[in-house]
Design a protein around this motif. Structure first.
Motif, PDB file in Angstrom:
ATOM      1  N   UNK A 263     -14.238   0.847  -5.249  1.00 28.26           N
ATOM      2  CA  UNK A 263     -13.447   2.080  -5.290  1.00 28.26           C
ATOM      3  C   UNK A 263     -13.006   2.498  -3.885  1.00 28.26           C
ATOM      4  N   UNK A 264     -13.898   2.396  -2.915  1.00 30.76           N
ATOM      5  CA  UNK A 264     -13.624   2.973  -1.579  1.00 30.76           C
ATOM      6  C   UNK A 264     -12.663   2.126  -0.747  1.00 30.76           C
ATOM      7  N   UNK A 265     -12.708   0.796  -0.908  1.00 30.12           N
ATOM      8  CA  UNK A 265     -11.985  -0.086   0.015  1.00 30.12           C
ATOM      9  C   UNK A 265     -10.501   0.273   0.242  1.00 30.12           C
ATOM     10  N   UNK A 266      -9.692   0.494  -0.793  1.00 30.17           N
ATOM     11  CA  UNK A 266      -8.276   0.778  -0.528  1.00 30.17           C
ATOM     12  C   UNK A 266      -8.078   2.035   0.333  1.00 30.17           C
ATOM     13  N   UNK A 267      -8.961   3.027   0.154  1.00 28.47           N
ATOM     14  CA  UNK A 267      -8.800   4.296   0.875  1.00 28.47           C
ATOM     15  C   UNK A 267      -9.270   4.178   2.320  1.00 28.47           C
ATOM     16  N   UNK A 268     -10.385   3.466   2.532  1.00 29.18           N
ATOM     17  CA  UNK A 268     -10.867   3.260   3.900  1.00 29.18           C
ATOM     18  C   UNK A 268      -9.841   2.433   4.675  1.00 29.18           C
ATOM     19  N   UNK A 269      -9.267   1.447   4.017  1.00 32.99           N
ATOM     20  CA  UNK A 269      -8.274   0.612   4.708  1.00 32.99           C
ATOM     21  C   UNK A 269      -6.989   1.400   4.971  1.00 32.99           C
ATOM     22  N   UNK A 270      -6.570   2.203   4.016  1.00 34.47           N
ATOM     23  CA  UNK A 270      -5.365   3.016   4.230  1.00 34.47           C
ATOM     24  C   UNK A 270      -5.564   3.947   5.430  1.00 34.47           C
ATOM     25  N   UNK A 271      -6.770   4.464   5.587  1.00 35.69           N
ATOM     26  CA  UNK A 271      -7.074   5.336   6.731  1.00 35.69           C
ATOM     27  C   UNK A 271      -6.973   4.565   8.040  1.00 35.69           C
ATOM     28  N   UNK A 272      -7.551   3.345   8.074  1.00 38.42           N
ATOM     29  CA  UNK A 272      -7.578   2.571   9.315  1.00 38.42           C
ATOM     30  C   UNK A 272      -6.264   1.843   9.599  1.00 38.42           C
ATOM     31  N   UNK A 273      -5.478   1.587   8.561  1.00 44.33           N
ATOM     32  CA  UNK A 273      -4.309   0.703   8.680  1.00 44.33           C
ATOM     33  C   UNK A 273      -3.388   1.012   9.866  1.00 44.33           C
ATOM     34  N   UNK A 274      -3.036   2.292  10.103  1.00 42.52           N
ATOM     35  CA  UNK A 274      -2.095   2.552  11.198  1.00 42.52           C
ATOM     36  C   UNK A 274      -2.616   2.107  12.558  1.00 42.52           C
TER      37      UNK A 274
END
Ligand code: NAD
Length: 360
Positions: A263-274
């Protein structure tokens, strides 16, 4: 042209055997190659039949079977296993099962120094890492020690045929999470980037095939191959925000390990992506997509995985405490994590909305 290369890479020795049927045909040879003659086989109660087959294949080199493994290795469970190893006069251990069984084997290695052979049956990747974990009074402590790194790992895709599809999917995304964070870890390297990209590609390709045909040896082999690569990434690098969030959600709030990662992975990555465009570009190529967080979420949801922390039983009133705990710990992450930042990631994961975050 890219920036000048600048990295440190350390390889640790783990002998890996990967073959259908290897659990019962290769483990004895691996033990003999390490000079081990009295092995305690450890497993969880669900995996006892498989572990028994591995134990039988060891012949006289099997000193006993201990089926006491439990999730997150409670300290009293570790105490009993250490006692069983001592009582059996073991000179080594074989851990058969998922991350919980391998975690118990690591706890024995940590306390006694006995060499460990791992025979994994999930995609958790613990078998490729020198990381141990122990839970006491409701708190999970983890640490790194080369003594707990298995000396040999026996990958047998046939062992994973019985892994139910929902668990295969979440365990597989748990593996992908290791590779994702390894790509932007402070101690990443070009070799890690190659393994991470191939691990993500292999796992993301394999999971729909596993869901479609759970008995397919080819699909199971691809998934386990991906798990090996992703686990190797985990073992060689320092994890960031995603793993820290999952550690807090599992440790303090008792959420299930692989489901929480999924569940968490897409959101943690979206946060770090930039902050990590190169890592995102590598993942985009591996997943053949232009929106990596969404592709990861779609992959899991399409295969029936839970989509929100609410579904996993987290309460809305727990979000602030989880965010404060996450922000309060020291760990490497490409973007600074304030309590507000952690709360935004947690709230999005709690609601299961489309993963989207503004640039830092
Ligand atoms: P697990 O080992 O608890 O297994 C989950 C469930 O699946 C259990 O009920 C188990 O009996 C069952 N199972 C396992 N293999 C099966 C199979 N082939 N067929 C049918 N059922 C099977 O869970 P996990 O996700 O593998 O591991 C999670 C644990 O590992 C957590 O405690 C986590 O912290 C730890 N872990 C540690 C590291 C590390 O590097 N130290 C890395 C990843 C995970």
């Amino acid at each position: 042209m890219k920036d000048l290369l600048d990295f440190t890479h350390e390889s640790r020795q783990v002998r890996v055997v990967f073959r259908p049927g290897a659990a019962t045909t290769a483990t004895a040879g691996e033990a003999a190659g390490l000079g081990l003659r009295r092995l305690l086989v450890v497993c969880g109660s669900h995996g006892a039949a498989t572990a028994r087959a591995v134990a039988d294949s060891l012949g006289p080199a099997c000193a006993g079977l201990h089926d006491g493994a439990r999730m997150h290795v409670p300290v009293e469970v570790a105490d009993r296993a250490v006692e069983a190893a001592r009582a059996a006069g073991a000179d080594g251990c074989v851990a058969v099962g998922g991350g919980s069984s391998i975690g118990l084997g690591k706890a024995i290695a940590l306390r006694t120094g006995l060499p460990l052979i791992a025979v994994p049956s999930t995609y958790s990747g613990s078998e490729m890492t020198p990381v141990w974990g122990l839970t006491e009074h409701g708190a999970k402590r983890t640490g790194r020690d080369p003594v707990v790194l298995p000396r040999a790992v026996v990958y047998d895709p046939e062992l994973t045929l019985s892994l139910p599809v929902p668990l295969s999917v979440t365990s597989g995304v748990n593996a992908i999470a290791h590779a994702v964070e390894a790509l932007y870890a402070p101690d990443t390297s070009p070799l890690i980037a190659l393994m991470a990209a191939e691990g993500v590609r292999a796992m993301a390709t394999a999971l729909p095939a596993v869901a479609d045909a759970p008995d397919s040896p080819a699909a199971r082999g691809q998934a386990l191959y991906g798990a090996w690569l992703c686990g190797s990434c985990l073992g060689a690098t320092t994890m960031g925000l995603h793993h820290k969030l999952c550690h807090v959600l599992g440790g303090t709030f008792g959420l299930p390990h692989a489901d929480t990662h999924t569940v968490v992975l897409p959101y943690a990555l979206a946060f770090n992506a930039p902050a990590v465009p190169d890592a995102v570009a590598t993942l985009a190529r591996a997943l053949d997509t232009t929106d990596v967080p969404r592709a990861l979420r779609d992959l899991a949801v399409r295969l029936g995985a839970p989509r929100s922390l609410a579904e996993l039983g987290l309460k809305e009133t727990d979000l602030t405490q989880a965010a404060t705990e996450t922000a309060g710990q020291a760990y490497a992450n490409p973007r600074a994590v304030t309590a507000d930042g952690a709360l935004a990631v947690l709230r999005a994961a709690y609601e299961g909305v489309e993963p989207e975050f503004p640039a830092p």
